[in-house]
Motif scaffolding. Structure first.
Motif, mmCIF file in Angstrom:
data_model
loop_
_atom_site.group_PDB
_atom_site.id
_atom_site.type_symbol
_atom_site.label_atom_id
_atom_site.label_comp_id
_atom_site.label_asym_id
_atom_site.label_seq_id
_atom_site.Cartn_x
_atom_site.Cartn_y
_atom_site.Cartn_z
ATOM 1 N N LEU A 12 0.881 -1.215 0.024
ATOM 2 C CA LEU A 12 0.025 0.033 0.074
ATOM 3 C C LEU A 12 0.984 1.336 -0.001
ATOM 4 O O LEU A 12 0.393 2.121 -0.610
ATOM 5 N N PHE A 13 1.927 1.168 0.648
ATOM 6 C CA PHE A 13 2.862 2.381 0.984
ATOM 7 C C PHE A 13 3.502 2.516 -0.477
ATOM 8 O O PHE A 13 3.571 3.720 -1.064
ATOM 9 N N LEU A 14 3.827 1.528 -1.061
ATOM 10 C CA LEU A 14 4.500 1.661 -2.568
ATOM 11 C C LEU A 14 3.384 2.199 -3.639
ATOM 12 O O LEU A 14 3.646 3.061 -4.398
ATOM 13 N N VAL A 15 2.265 1.923 -3.517
ATOM 14 C CA VAL A 15 1.136 2.288 -4.153
ATOM 15 C C VAL A 15 0.902 3.845 -4.108
ATOM 16 O O VAL A 15 0.763 4.724 -5.106
ATOM 17 N N LEU A 16 0.897 3.998 -2.733
ATOM 18 C CA LEU A 16 0.581 5.575 -2.566
ATOM 19 C C LEU A 16 1.761 6.555 -2.956
ATOM 20 O O LEU A 16 1.756 7.430 -3.704
ATOM 21 N N VAL A 17 3.153 5.982 -3.023
ATOM 22 C CA VAL A 17 4.199 6.360 -3.353
ATOM 23 C C VAL A 17 4.197 6.728 -4.633
ATOM 24 O O VAL A 17 4.452 7.639 -5.332
ATOM 25 N N LEU A 18 3.970 5.654 -5.692
ATOM 26 C CA LEU A 18 3.719 5.645 -6.999
ATOM 27 C C LEU A 18 2.777 6.756 -7.463
ATOM 28 O O LEU A 18 2.948 7.556 -8.496
ATOM 29 N N ARG A 19 1.438 6.620 -6.736
ATOM 30 C CA ARG A 19 0.500 7.689 -7.283
ATOM 31 C C ARG A 19 1.032 9.051 -6.847
ATOM 32 O O ARG A 19 0.600 9.883 -7.852
ATOM 33 N N SER A 20 1.757 9.194 -5.754
ATOM 34 C CA SER A 20 2.385 10.255 -5.350
ATOM 35 C C SER A 20 3.243 11.212 -6.494
ATOM 36 O O SER A 20 3.357 12.218 -7.054
ATOM 37 N N ASN A 21 3.984 10.060 -7.032
ATOM 38 C CA ASN A 21 5.118 10.492 -7.940
ATOM 39 C C ASN A 21 4.335 10.741 -9.200
ATOM 40 O O ASN A 21 4.654 11.707 -9.920
ATOM 41 N N SER A 22 3.269 9.929 -9.584
ATOM 42 C CA SER A 22 2.553 10.285 -10.862
ATOM 43 C C SER A 22 2.073 11.328 -10.818
ATOM 44 O O SER A 22 1.807 12.254 -11.816
ATOM 45 N N ARG A 23 1.325 11.781 -9.684
ATOM 46 C CA ARG A 23 0.636 13.037 -9.613
ATOM 47 C C ARG A 23 1.729 14.315 -9.527
ATOM 48 O O ARG A 23 1.287 15.231 -10.139
ATOM 49 N N ARG A 24 2.997 14.011 -8.885
ATOM 50 C CA ARG A 24 3.937 15.194 -8.863
ATOM 51 C C ARG A 24 4.311 15.262 -10.453
ATOM 52 O O ARG A 24 4.502 16.442 -10.843
ATOM 53 N N ARG A 25 4.411 14.333 -11.050
ATOM 54 C CA ARG A 25 4.956 14.346 -12.595
ATOM 55 C C ARG A 25 3.973 15.037 -13.363
ATOM 56 O O ARG A 25 4.288 15.878 -14.174
ATOM 57 N N GLN A 26 2.537 14.679 -13.033
ATOM 58 C CA GLN A 26 1.498 15.811 -13.759
ATOM 59 C C GLN A 26 1.398 16.912 -13.379
ATOM 60 O O GLN A 26 1.511 17.827 -14.342
ATOM 61 N N ASP A 27 1.697 17.462 -12.170
ATOM 62 C CA ASP A 27 1.852 18.655 -11.700
ATOM 63 C C ASP A 27 2.736 19.284 -12.349
ATOM 64 O O ASP A 27 2.848 20.630 -13.087
ATOM 65 N N ALA A 28 4.053 18.526 -12.508
ATOM 66 C CA ALA A 28 5.324 19.197 -13.151
ATOM 67 C C ALA A 28 5.124 19.560 -14.431
ATOM 68 O O ALA A 28 5.463 20.593 -15.128
ATOM 69 N N ALA A 29 4.395 18.246 -15.051
ATOM 70 C CA ALA A 29 4.050 18.555 -16.470
ATOM 71 C C ALA A 29 3.189 19.801 -16.837
ATOM 72 O O ALA A 29 3.301 20.549 -17.966
ATOM 73 N N ARG A 30 2.113 19.959 -15.977
ATOM 74 C CA ARG A 30 1.020 20.997 -16.034
ATOM 75 C C ARG A 30 1.802 22.427 -15.748
ATOM 76 O O ARG A 30 1.695 23.328 -16.585
#
Length: 382
Positions: A12-30
């Motif tokens: 679960l922690f890894l999923v959250l970390v992956l989601r957080s990184n994906s969201r960060r990448r999206q925010d960074a892209a945006r």
């Protein structure tokens, strides 16, 4: 069982970390997209700004050239006006300097006249400081006024009276009346002291001295010159200045009233001249009265001549009337002759009875003169 739970947690922690990184990448892209959009907007705005700056620079350059041209024109106009103004100012300055030089010349001439007048005033002051010379000065003014206003023989200067006194002037009055005495002596030194006194005490003392001198002089005139039957019961005290005369009546009214009670009258030059004119008119009236009988005789002779002229005029008028009647008869005879000559020329011979009948009937004709200005009514009578 514990390990399965821990693995699940880690998963679960890894999923959250992956989601957080994906969201960060999206925010960074945006954010990168937004930054790129902003950068492109900034580039577009910069290009627009550069265009505006170039247009503004061109406009400023044009305006600056126009401003430089306008400033040049104004500077040229101002330079011309300043030059014209300086020229006019220079001309005006030269004209003012010329007028100033003329006025300075006039002032120099006036200063010379003032210096000459000052010398004359000093001389006059020296004259007035001497009593005898001062008396001659007042005497001279009085004699000039009387000599200009009266004929010779109507006055006399320094004539002696029965008591041995010699008044300055005596004026002959009409109708064989006693002469009028005029005195020209005036205490001028006491008056000058009163006028020049500045302190109140000195002025009061000078006024008292002038009053005493004037009263003594009035008393001398009253006692010496007012002689019953020989002179008039009034005498003139001549004051040689109008201003002194006015100030005496203003500051020394009691002395004036005392002089009037003593039958002494103060007269200024203008009042003396007026009195002389009145006396001259009275003398002229007296001379006319003395010559009245001669005037009446001349008027009687004039009336005789006028009566004689009237008689002769009437006689001449009678001659003219007689001549007019003779002329009318001559014209009548001439018309008859002309009319008879015309009849004879026309061979119109009338019978004797008809002629007599015509002769008995008067005929009226209008005869005009050759000039056409005179018309006579002629009655044809035998």
């Amino acid at each position: 069982m514990f390990s399965a739970a821990a693995a699940a947690v880690i998963l679960l922690f890894l999923v959250l970390v992956l989601r957080s990184n994906s969201r960060r990448r999206q925010d960074a892209a945006r954010q990168a997209a937004e930054a790129e959009a902003r950068l492109s907007e900034l580039i577009r705005a910069q290009s627009e700004m550069q265009g505006r700056l170039s247009a503004m620079a061109e406009t400023l350059s044009t305006r600056q050239s126009e401003l430089n041209q306008a400033v040049s024109q104004r500077l040229d106009g101002m330079t011309h006006r300043i030059g014209t103004t300086i020229t006019e100012q220079t001309r005006s300055t030269h004209e003012n300097l010329r007028k100033l030089q003329e006025r300075l010349a006039v002032i120099d001439a006036a200063q010379n006249n003032i210096q000459t007048l000052a010398k004359d005033v000093v001389g006059l002051q020296a004259i007035l400081s001497n009593k005898q010379t001062r008396g001659a000065f007042g005497q001279g003014r009085m004699e000039t006024i009387i000599a200009d206003g009266l004929p010779l023989g109507a006055y006399s200067f320094q004539s002696s009276l029965s008591n041995g006194t010699r008044p300055d002037c005596t004026i002959r009055m009409p109708n064989n009346a006693p002469p009028l005495v005029v005195d020209a002596k005036f205490p001028l030194e006491a008056w000058n002291a009163f006028r020049e006194a500045a302190a109140p005490e000195a002025r009061r003392s000078a006024a008292q001295q002038f009053r005493r001198d004037l009263e003594v002089h009035i008393k001398d005139i009253s006692e010496k010159y007012l002689l019953p039957g020989e002179t008039q019961d009034m005498a003139f005290l001549f004051v040689p200045s109008e201003s002194i005369f006015a100030e005496i009546h203003e500051h020394f009214e009691a002395v004036v009233q005392k002089a009037q009670r003593s039958r002494v009258v103060f007269v200024s030059p203008s009042l003396l001249m007026l009195s002389i004119q009145v006396i001259q008119a009275v003398l002229k009236d007296q001379r006319m009265r003395e010559q009245a009988h001669l005037i009446q005789g001349e008027v009687a002779l004039l009336m005789e001549d006028l009566t004689r002229l009237d008689d002769r005029t009437r006689k001449l008028q009678g001659h003219f009337l007689a001549a007019q009647r003779d002329v009318e008869q001559i014209v009548t005879s001439s018309e008859k002759l002309t009319r008879r000559g015309a009849k004879i020329g026309a061979l119109e011979l009338e019978a004797p009875g008809q002629s007599e009948t015509d002769a008995e009937t008067p005929q009226t004709k209008v005869v005009e003169s050759r000039t056409g200005l005179l018309k006579l009514r002629v009655v044809d009578e035998e």
